[in-house]
Motif scaffolding. Structure first.
Motif, PDB file in Angstrom:
ATOM      1  N   GLY A  49       0.799  -1.213   0.000  1.00 30.79           N
ATOM      2  CA  GLY A  49       0.000   0.000   0.000  1.00 30.79           C
ATOM      3  C   GLY A  49       0.831   1.260   0.000  1.00 30.79           C
ATOM      4  O   GLY A  49       2.051   1.241  -0.201  1.00 30.79           O
ATOM      5  N   GLY A  66      -3.680   3.641   2.431  1.00 32.24           N
ATOM      6  CA  GLY A  66      -4.501   2.663   1.731  1.00 32.24           C
ATOM      7  C   GLY A  66      -3.676   1.422   1.465  1.00 32.24           C
ATOM      8  O   GLY A  66      -2.530   1.519   1.015  1.00 32.24           O
ATOM      9  N   LYS A  67      -4.213   0.260   1.802  1.00 34.42           N
ATOM     10  CA  LYS A  67      -3.505  -1.000   1.589  1.00 34.42           C
ATOM     11  C   LYS A  67      -4.460  -2.009   0.953  1.00 34.42           C
ATOM     12  O   LYS A  67      -5.678  -1.836   0.976  1.00 34.42           O
ATOM     13  N   MET A  89      -9.190  -4.415   1.950  1.00 33.99           N
ATOM     14  CA  MET A  89      -8.584  -3.121   1.642  1.00 33.99           C
ATOM     15  C   MET A  89      -8.825  -2.117   2.770  1.00 33.99           C
ATOM     16  O   MET A  89      -9.902  -1.514   2.836  1.00 33.99           O
ATOM     17  N   VAL A  91      -8.618   1.424   4.450  1.00 36.57           N
ATOM     18  CA  VAL A  91      -8.419   2.846   4.140  1.00 36.57           C
ATOM     19  C   VAL A  91      -8.509   3.575   5.476  1.00 36.57           C
ATOM     20  O   VAL A  91      -9.587   3.632   6.082  1.00 36.57           O
TER      21      VAL A  91
END
Length: 201
Positions: A49, A66-67, A89, A91
Protein backbone atom coordinates in the motif's frame (compact mmCIF):
# COMPACT_ATOMS: atom_id res chain seq x y z
CA UNK A 1 -19.66 7.32 9.46
CA UNK A 2 -17.07 7.06 6.68
CA UNK A 3 -17.73 10.66 5.58
CA UNK A 4 -17.44 11.92 9.17
CA UNK A 5 -14.17 10.03 9.64
CA UNK A 6 -12.66 11.45 6.45
CA UNK A 7 -13.84 14.99 7.31
CA UNK A 8 -12.46 14.73 10.86
CA UNK A 9 -9.08 13.56 9.58
CA UNK A 10 -8.96 16.36 7.03
CA UNK A 11 -9.81 19.02 9.62
CA UNK A 12 -7.27 17.65 12.10
CA UNK A 13 -4.56 17.53 9.43
CA UNK A 14 -5.35 21.13 8.45
CA UNK A 15 -5.11 22.32 12.07
CA UNK A 16 -1.83 20.49 12.65
CA UNK A 17 -0.42 21.87 9.41
CA UNK A 18 -1.52 25.42 10.16
CA UNK A 19 -0.13 25.41 13.71
CA UNK A 20 3.15 23.86 12.54
CA UNK A 21 3.59 25.80 9.30
CA UNK A 22 7.24 26.55 10.09
CA UNK A 23 8.04 22.84 9.98
CA UNK A 24 5.30 20.87 8.23
CA UNK A 25 6.73 18.44 5.70
CA UNK A 26 4.89 16.01 3.46
CA UNK A 27 6.08 12.46 2.94
CA UNK A 28 5.13 9.49 0.79
CA UNK A 29 5.57 5.92 1.96
CA UNK A 30 5.38 2.76 -0.14
CA UNK A 31 5.05 -0.62 1.62
CA UNK A 32 4.90 -4.30 0.93
CA UNK A 33 4.37 -7.05 3.46
CA UNK A 34 2.96 -10.35 4.56
CA UNK A 35 0.11 -11.09 6.96
CA UNK A 36 -1.47 -14.08 8.68
CA UNK A 37 -4.87 -14.22 10.37
CA UNK A 38 -5.88 -15.80 13.67
CA UNK A 39 -7.94 -18.43 11.80
CA UNK A 40 -6.58 -21.95 12.27
CA UNK A 41 -4.59 -23.26 9.28
CA UNK A 42 -4.83 -19.88 7.52
CA UNK A 43 -2.33 -19.12 4.78
CA UNK A 44 0.21 -16.31 4.80
CA UNK A 45 -0.95 -13.63 2.37
CA UNK A 46 0.84 -10.75 0.68
CA UNK A 47 -0.17 -7.13 0.50
CA UNK A 48 1.03 -3.61 0.01
CA UNK A 49 0.00 0.00 0.00
CA UNK A 50 0.75 3.70 0.23
CA UNK A 51 0.90 6.16 3.13
CA UNK A 52 0.73 9.97 2.83
CA UNK A 53 1.94 11.82 5.93
CA UNK A 54 2.46 15.34 7.19
CA UNK A 55 5.28 15.71 9.72
CA UNK A 56 4.04 18.37 12.15
CA UNK A 57 7.35 18.10 14.03
CA UNK A 58 10.52 16.02 13.66
CA UNK A 59 8.89 13.29 15.75
CA UNK A 60 5.13 13.45 15.08
CA UNK A 61 3.28 12.66 11.82
CA UNK A 62 -0.37 12.38 10.84
CA UNK A 63 -1.61 10.92 7.57
CA UNK A 64 -3.82 8.63 5.54
CA UNK A 65 -3.08 5.15 4.19
CA UNK A 66 -4.50 2.66 1.73
CA UNK A 67 -3.50 -1.00 1.59
CA UNK A 68 -4.71 -4.17 -0.09
CA UNK A 69 -4.31 -7.80 0.99
CA UNK A 70 -5.23 -10.69 -1.30
CA UNK A 71 -5.82 -14.37 -0.62
CA UNK A 72 -6.80 -17.28 -2.81
CA UNK A 73 -7.10 -21.07 -2.93
CA UNK A 74 -7.61 -23.68 -5.66
CA UNK A 75 -9.40 -26.98 -5.07
CA UNK A 76 -9.73 -30.01 -7.34
CA UNK A 77 -13.20 -31.58 -7.19
CA UNK A 78 -13.91 -34.60 -9.45
CA UNK A 79 -11.38 -33.36 -11.98
CA UNK A 80 -12.82 -29.84 -11.92
CA UNK A 81 -11.26 -26.68 -10.44
CA UNK A 82 -12.87 -24.51 -7.79
CA UNK A 83 -11.00 -21.26 -7.12
CA UNK A 84 -11.69 -18.78 -4.35
CA UNK A 85 -10.19 -15.31 -4.01
CA UNK A 86 -10.64 -12.58 -1.45
CA UNK A 87 -9.39 -9.03 -0.96
CA UNK A 88 -9.23 -6.84 2.12
CA UNK A 89 -8.58 -3.12 1.64
CA UNK A 90 -8.01 -0.92 4.70
CA UNK A 91 -8.42 2.85 4.14
CA UNK A 92 -7.31 4.53 7.34
CA UNK A 93 -6.06 7.60 9.12
CA UNK A 94 -2.60 7.20 10.65
CA UNK A 95 -0.62 8.60 13.58
CA UNK A 96 3.10 8.03 14.13
CA UNK A 97 5.41 9.06 16.96
CA UNK A 98 9.18 8.77 16.39
CA UNK A 99 11.26 8.52 19.56
CA UNK A 100 14.35 10.05 17.94
CA UNK A 101 15.16 12.05 14.80
CA UNK A 102 18.58 10.58 14.04
CA UNK A 103 19.70 7.90 11.61
CA UNK A 104 17.87 5.14 13.51
CA UNK A 105 14.30 6.11 14.41
CA UNK A 106 12.18 3.66 16.42
CA UNK A 107 8.50 4.56 16.41
CA UNK A 108 5.02 3.56 17.46
CA UNK A 109 1.88 4.30 15.51
CA UNK A 110 -1.68 3.35 14.81
CA UNK A 111 -4.26 3.19 12.03
CA UNK A 112 -8.04 3.52 12.26
CA UNK A 113 -10.63 3.53 9.50
CA UNK A 114 -12.70 1.43 7.14
CA UNK A 115 -11.76 -2.09 5.98
CA UNK A 116 -13.39 -3.05 2.66
CA UNK A 117 -13.67 -6.75 1.82
CA UNK A 118 -14.91 -8.78 -1.13
CA UNK A 119 -14.88 -12.48 -2.06
CA UNK A 120 -15.29 -14.41 -5.32
CA UNK A 121 -15.51 -18.08 -6.28
CA UNK A 122 -14.93 -19.54 -9.76
CA UNK A 123 -15.77 -23.00 -11.12
CA UNK A 124 -13.52 -23.90 -14.07
CA UNK A 125 -12.86 -20.20 -14.67
CA UNK A 126 -16.52 -19.14 -14.53
CA UNK A 127 -17.66 -16.93 -11.64
CA UNK A 128 -20.28 -18.78 -9.58
CA UNK A 129 -20.31 -16.57 -6.49
CA UNK A 130 -19.34 -12.96 -5.90
CA UNK A 131 -20.02 -11.12 -2.68
CA UNK A 132 -20.93 -7.47 -2.42
CA UNK A 133 -18.26 -5.20 -0.99
CA UNK A 134 -18.56 -5.02 2.78
CA UNK A 135 -17.12 -2.27 4.97
CA UNK A 136 -16.19 -2.62 8.61
CA UNK A 137 -14.46 -0.42 11.14
CA UNK A 138 -10.94 -1.49 12.02
CA UNK A 139 -7.84 -0.44 13.93
CA UNK A 140 -4.19 -1.46 13.77
CA UNK A 141 -1.45 -0.67 16.29
CA UNK A 142 2.06 -0.59 14.80
CA UNK A 143 5.69 -0.42 15.94
CA UNK A 144 8.89 -0.36 13.95
CA UNK A 145 12.18 1.26 12.98
CA UNK A 146 13.07 3.70 10.22
CA UNK A 147 16.66 3.89 8.98
CA UNK A 148 17.04 7.46 7.74
CA UNK A 149 19.39 8.45 4.93
CA UNK A 150 18.83 12.16 4.55
CA UNK A 151 15.26 12.62 3.39
CA UNK A 152 14.87 8.94 2.48
CA UNK A 153 13.93 6.24 4.97
CA UNK A 154 13.88 2.43 4.96
CA UNK A 155 11.06 1.19 7.17
CA UNK A 156 10.47 -2.15 8.93
CA UNK A 157 7.40 -2.55 11.13
CA UNK A 158 5.10 -5.03 12.78
CA UNK A 159 1.35 -4.44 12.59
CA UNK A 160 -1.71 -6.13 14.05
CA UNK A 161 -5.20 -5.54 12.61
CA UNK A 162 -8.50 -5.72 14.47
CA UNK A 163 -11.51 -5.73 12.09
CA UNK A 164 -14.90 -5.43 13.78
CA UNK A 165 -18.00 -7.18 12.39
CA UNK A 166 -21.53 -5.80 12.10
CA UNK A 167 -24.35 -7.03 14.31
CA UNK A 168 -26.96 -6.91 11.54
CA UNK A 169 -24.54 -8.04 8.76
CA UNK A 170 -25.25 -4.92 6.70
CA UNK A 171 -22.58 -3.63 4.32
CA UNK A 172 -21.97 -0.47 6.35
CA UNK A 173 -21.06 0.11 9.96
CA UNK A 174 -23.50 3.03 9.95
CA UNK A 175 -23.05 3.94 13.59
CA UNK A 176 -21.40 2.73 16.77
CA UNK A 177 -24.49 0.74 17.80
CA UNK A 178 -24.10 -1.46 14.71
CA UNK A 179 -20.54 -2.60 15.49
CA UNK A 180 -20.25 -6.06 17.01
CA UNK A 181 -17.08 -6.04 19.10
CA UNK A 182 -17.50 -9.76 19.90
CA UNK A 183 -16.93 -10.89 16.31
CA UNK A 184 -13.50 -9.39 15.75
CA UNK A 185 -11.32 -10.64 12.93
CA UNK A 186 -7.61 -10.34 13.74
CA UNK A 187 -4.47 -10.67 11.67
CA UNK A 188 -0.86 -9.63 12.13
CA UNK A 189 1.92 -8.94 9.71
CA UNK A 190 5.29 -7.44 8.90
CA UNK A 191 5.74 -4.54 6.49
CA UNK A 192 8.87 -3.26 4.74
CA UNK A 193 8.85 0.03 2.88
CA UNK A 194 10.45 3.23 1.69
CA UNK A 195 9.57 6.73 2.90
CA UNK A 196 10.27 9.74 0.70
CA UNK A 197 10.37 12.97 2.73
CA UNK A 198 11.23 12.46 6.39
CA UNK A 199 10.76 14.96 9.17
CA UNK A 200 14.10 16.19 10.49
CA UNK A 201 15.81 18.98 12.34
Amino acid sequence: MKKKLILSLAVFALIVTATSASFAQFSLGLQGGIAKSNVEDSKTVAGGGVNLRVFASPQFAIGVAGKIYADGSDYRVAGQTLSSTGTLMPVTGTLDYFFTDGVIRPYVGGDAGVYFSKYKAKWNGETVLESSTRSNFGTAPRAGIVFAFGNLGIQVEGIYHFVFGNKNHSSDTGNVDNIDFESTSKFGGVNVGIIFGLGGK
